[in-house]
Scaffold this motif. Structure first.
Motif, short mmCIF file in Angstrom:
data_model
loop_
_atom_site.label_atom_id
_atom_site.label_comp_id
_atom_site.label_asym_id
_atom_site.label_seq_id
_atom_site.Cartn_x
_atom_site.Cartn_y
_atom_site.Cartn_z
N LEU A 1 0.55 -0.87 0.05
CA LEU A 1 0.30 -0.38 0.03
C LEU A 1 1.05 1.16 0.02
O LEU A 1 0.51 2.34 -0.77
CB LEU A 1 -1.03 -0.35 1.31
CG LEU A 1 -2.50 -0.55 0.98
CD1 LEU A 1 -2.63 -0.78 2.50
CD2 LEU A 1 -3.07 -0.81 0.06
N ASP B 1 1.35 4.66 -2.96
CA ASP B 1 0.75 5.54 -2.09
C ASP B 1 1.86 6.58 -2.54
O ASP B 1 1.69 7.51 -2.99
CB ASP B 1 0.50 5.53 -0.60
CG ASP B 1 0.82 6.34 0.37
OD1 ASP B 1 0.54 8.00 -0.95
OD2 ASP B 1 0.85 6.81 0.92
N LEU C 1 0.53 9.94 -2.36
CA LEU C 1 -0.94 10.57 -2.79
C LEU C 1 -1.36 11.41 -1.15
O LEU C 1 -1.99 12.26 -0.98
CB LEU C 1 -2.43 9.00 -2.23
CG LEU C 1 -2.06 8.28 -3.87
CD1 LEU C 1 -3.40 7.17 -3.49
CD2 LEU C 1 -2.80 9.28 -4.37
N THR C 2 -1.13 10.66 0.19
CA THR C 2 -1.62 10.99 1.55
C THR C 2 -0.19 11.96 1.99
O THR C 2 -0.13 13.24 2.42
CB THR C 2 -1.14 9.90 2.53
OG1 THR C 2 0.49 9.22 2.36
CG2 THR C 2 -1.98 9.20 2.81
N ARG D 1 -1.34 8.69 7.22
CA ARG D 1 -0.99 6.67 6.66
C ARG D 1 -1.55 5.46 7.75
O ARG D 1 -2.09 4.68 7.62
CB ARG D 1 0.74 7.00 6.40
CG ARG D 1 1.17 7.49 4.81
CD ARG D 1 2.42 7.43 4.30
NE ARG D 1 3.19 7.76 3.30
CZ ARG D 1 4.20 8.48 3.69
NH1 ARG D 1 5.01 9.26 5.00
NH2 ARG D 1 4.52 9.23 2.60
N TYR E 1 -3.90 3.68 5.78
CA TYR E 1 -4.30 1.55 5.85
C TYR E 1 -4.40 0.83 6.87
O TYR E 1 -4.79 -0.01 5.99
CB TYR E 1 -2.19 1.68 5.92
CG TYR E 1 -1.22 2.30 5.56
CD1 TYR E 1 -1.45 3.39 3.83
CD2 TYR E 1 0.14 2.19 5.56
CE1 TYR E 1 -0.94 4.24 3.37
CE2 TYR E 1 1.22 3.15 4.79
CZ TYR E 1 0.07 3.72 3.61
OH TYR E 1 0.99 4.82 2.65
N TRP F 1 -7.14 11.39 -5.82
CA TRP F 1 -6.52 10.10 -5.41
C TRP F 1 -6.57 9.36 -6.73
O TRP F 1 -6.31 8.79 -7.87
CB TRP F 1 -7.39 9.12 -4.56
CG TRP F 1 -6.43 9.81 -3.18
CD1 TRP F 1 -5.58 11.25 -3.31
CD2 TRP F 1 -6.43 9.36 -2.04
NE1 TRP F 1 -4.60 11.70 -2.49
CE2 TRP F 1 -5.02 10.24 -1.36
CE3 TRP F 1 -6.17 8.18 -1.21
CZ2 TRP F 1 -4.24 9.97 0.09
CZ3 TRP F 1 -6.31 7.64 -0.08
CH2 TRP F 1 -5.02 8.92 0.59
N HIS G 1 -4.42 8.43 -10.14
CA HIS G 1 -4.22 6.49 -10.37
C HIS G 1 -4.72 6.41 -11.84
O HIS G 1 -4.20 5.11 -13.10
CB HIS G 1 -5.25 5.87 -9.60
CG HIS G 1 -4.87 4.13 -9.71
ND1 HIS G 1 -6.34 3.55 -10.03
CD2 HIS G 1 -4.21 3.76 -10.31
CE1 HIS G 1 -6.05 2.05 -10.76
NE2 HIS G 1 -4.59 2.75 -10.87
N SER H 1 -9.31 5.80 1.96
CA SER H 1 -9.02 4.39 1.93
C SER H 1 -9.87 3.17 1.18
O SER H 1 -8.61 2.55 0.73
CB SER H 1 -9.01 3.31 3.67
OG SER H 1 -10.30 3.43 4.20
N ASN I 1 -10.24 3.44 -1.32
CA ASN I 1 -9.80 4.41 -2.40
C ASN I 1 -8.55 3.58 -3.00
O ASN I 1 -8.45 2.92 -4.19
CB ASN I 1 -10.24 5.97 -3.41
CG ASN I 1 -11.23 6.72 -3.53
OD1 ASN I 1 -12.15 5.36 -3.79
ND2 ASN I 1 -11.24 7.60 -3.83
N LEU I 2 -8.15 4.03 -2.02
CA LEU I 2 -6.28 3.28 -2.37
C LEU I 2 -6.73 1.36 -2.27
O LEU I 2 -5.50 1.40 -3.04
CB LEU I 2 -6.18 3.81 -0.79
CG LEU I 2 -4.10 3.01 -1.16
CD1 LEU I 2 -3.32 3.67 -2.22
CD2 LEU I 2 -3.54 3.90 0.62
#
Length: 499
Positions: A35, A39, A44-45, A70, A74, A142, A146, A403, A405-406
């Motif tokens: 992850l 990221d 992202l974060t 994070r 996460y 985000w 991607h 989260s 989405n990630l």
């Protein structure tokens, strides 16, 4: 020196089996490192934290906003719903390696933030001006990142946005939660928008899943109607998704297929298809088409899709196209047709030449996969909002969507490689929940993962390695050296069992 070990028990069923406790650095969540890699490559974060206002004194900070975000995101992405889980995860070696924004091997020796620290994070995000809107904007950002890195920096040709509300049931005295007669429970009633390439979340075509995810959301009070604030919500969705697709259309639930929204989309030249709430006037339009043909009905029953032409209610500025769908299916238990057939109406501003009646029904029914995504979100990520403060609950809700989405970014990459569908809970269990062991030595950390996940990891990481973040976004800075701030005296450096 070897790791300290102590025999925990010897099972009677097989004396050759010995269970021992060990200080060895083991984890059941090795996927957190993957992850972090995704990221980091997308920034992202790091980019989100840079836009947030942090009122804390810089010289007294042990955990940066990036690290706190994070750790929280996460944990949710891996299926840890409760904020209390963070106390245990603060000692997990995979979580520590994934979260710390520092280089070097010392990251393994320092515990992460506790649950009270994360409560203060929620307060910062909820109370500081502009922070909630920054979180909300990160949803589309985000997805956009991607989509661009996976699609060679091209917007997709056409995409669909699904907009709908759903219930989040609560228990307690949460501010803004209320009893909703439709759902017959005490809920929050959020409104969300989800982006899908070509309107198909389960497409098997290469590139047609990349970029799918939540792009906008608002947590609303439990008693509000579905359409409350929906027009301004859709206006924001269009603004945020303008760069994602060359052509964008919408799918609307019955609660959103109202005059002001349909007129606005028509004025903006945005196509839509939605389900229309029934009324007596529409019932009269349907009557001629409800008669059953003479003779024995087929085993699977009947379905008719009837083009009814243009229709305009007094509250509509523009006439819209009506489609009647008659579904006359047998009872699954008795095998007999019901006394009267079921029917409903679709409303759209697509022309019949561009989207036939049957095609409109097929397009609308693909909303079902979007509703599956909502179910995945609640079951795999959370949806549990327990704070007494309404703003705190909205912040938690937005973090849960981030989260989702990630985790979905990696899930979608695996789907694109294998061509199969992966439920998010299954992805968590089979890919992220990977057993691992961390070995420290020669100024490096080595993570050994279970052989069972190696094949999945290779597929995903091969695609992640091909990502190149376009120049419109600042390249991720990554970990940087800074002085270590010792934990407070009351902090537990080893995990403490609580019950």
């Amino acid at each position: 020196m070897g790791e300290r070990q102590a025999t925990l028990f010897e099972p009677e069923f097989n004396r050759a089996v010995k269970v021992k406790a060990t200080d060895e650095r083991l984890t059941s969540d090795a996927g957190l490192v993957m992850l972090r890699e995704a990221d980091h490559r997308l920034g992202l974060t790091e980019s989100l934290a840079a836009k947030l206002h942090d009122p804390r004194h810089p010289n007294r900070i042990r955990y940066t906003l990036t690290e706190l975000l994070r750790q929280r995101v996460y944990a949710m992405a891996a299926g840890y719903e409760s904020q209390d889980d963070l106390d245990r995860l603060a000692h997990d070696p995979a979580m520590k390696m994934a979260v710390w924004d520092r280089p070097g091997e010392r990251v393994l020796d320092e515990r992460l933030a506790s649950q009270p620290t994360h409560s203060r994070l929620i307060d910062i995000l909820a109370q500081q001006e502009g922070n909630r809107e920054t979180l909300r904007d990160a949803l589309a950002d985000w997805i956009h990142r991607h989509l661009r890195v996976a699609g060679k920096d091209h917007a997709v040709r056409y995409a669909t946005v699904d907009v709908d509300s759903f219930p989040l049931e609560v228990h307690g005295e949460q501010e803004g939660a209320a009893y909703n007669g439709h759902y017959q429970s005490t809920i929050y009633h959020p409104l969300v928008a989800s982006f899908s390439v070509a309107g198909d979340y389960d497409s098997a075509r290469e590139g047609f899943r990349l970029g799918n995810g939540f792009v906008h959301a608002a947590l609303r009070m439990g008693h509000v109607h579905t359409s409350k604030g929906a027009l301004s919500f859709i206006q924001e969705v269009i603004r945020k998704t303008d760069a994602l697709a060359q052509v964008l259309d919408f799918r609307l639930d019955a609660g959103l297929a109202i005059g002001e929204i349909m007129d606005y989309l028509t004025d903006e030249k945005k196509r839509f298809v939605g389900r229309l709430k029934g009324n007596s006037a529409l019932d009269r339009l349907a009557e001629p088409y409800l008669k059953r043909p003479v003779g024995r009905p087929p085993q699977e029953g009947y379905q008719r899709v009837v083009e009814l032409g243009k229709h305009q209610l007094n509250s509509w500025r523009h006439p819209q196209r009506l489609i009647l769908v008659v579904s006359d299916r047998p009872d699954p238990v008795t095998g007999q047709l019901n006394l009267l057939p079921d029917y409903f109406f679709l409303v759209t501003n697509w022309t019949p030449k561009r989207l036939g009646a049957e095609q409109a029904l097929e397009r609308y029914r693909k909303r079902g996969t979007f509703e599956d995504r909502l179910g995945e979100f609640v079951s795999a990520v959370g949806g549990h909002l327990s704070s007494h403060q309404g703003l705190d609950n909205e912040v938690t809700f937005l973090l849960q969507l981030l989260s989702f989405n990630l985790a979905s970014i990696l899930r979608i990459e695996l789907e694109a490689k294998t061509g199969g569908g992966w439920d998010l809970r299954r992805f968590q269990d089979y890919v992220l929940k990977a057993g691992g062991r961390v070995i420290k030595g020669k100024r490096r950390l080595t993570l050994y993962i279970a052989q069972a996940v190696v094949g999945f990891w290779k597929l995903v990481l091969a695609r992640v390695a091909s990502w190149r973040l376009p120049g419109r976004w600042a390249p991720p800075r990554g970990g940087r050296r800074r002085p270590w701030v010792p934990p407070p005296p009351h902090a537990h450096l080893r995990e403490v069992l609580r019950w």
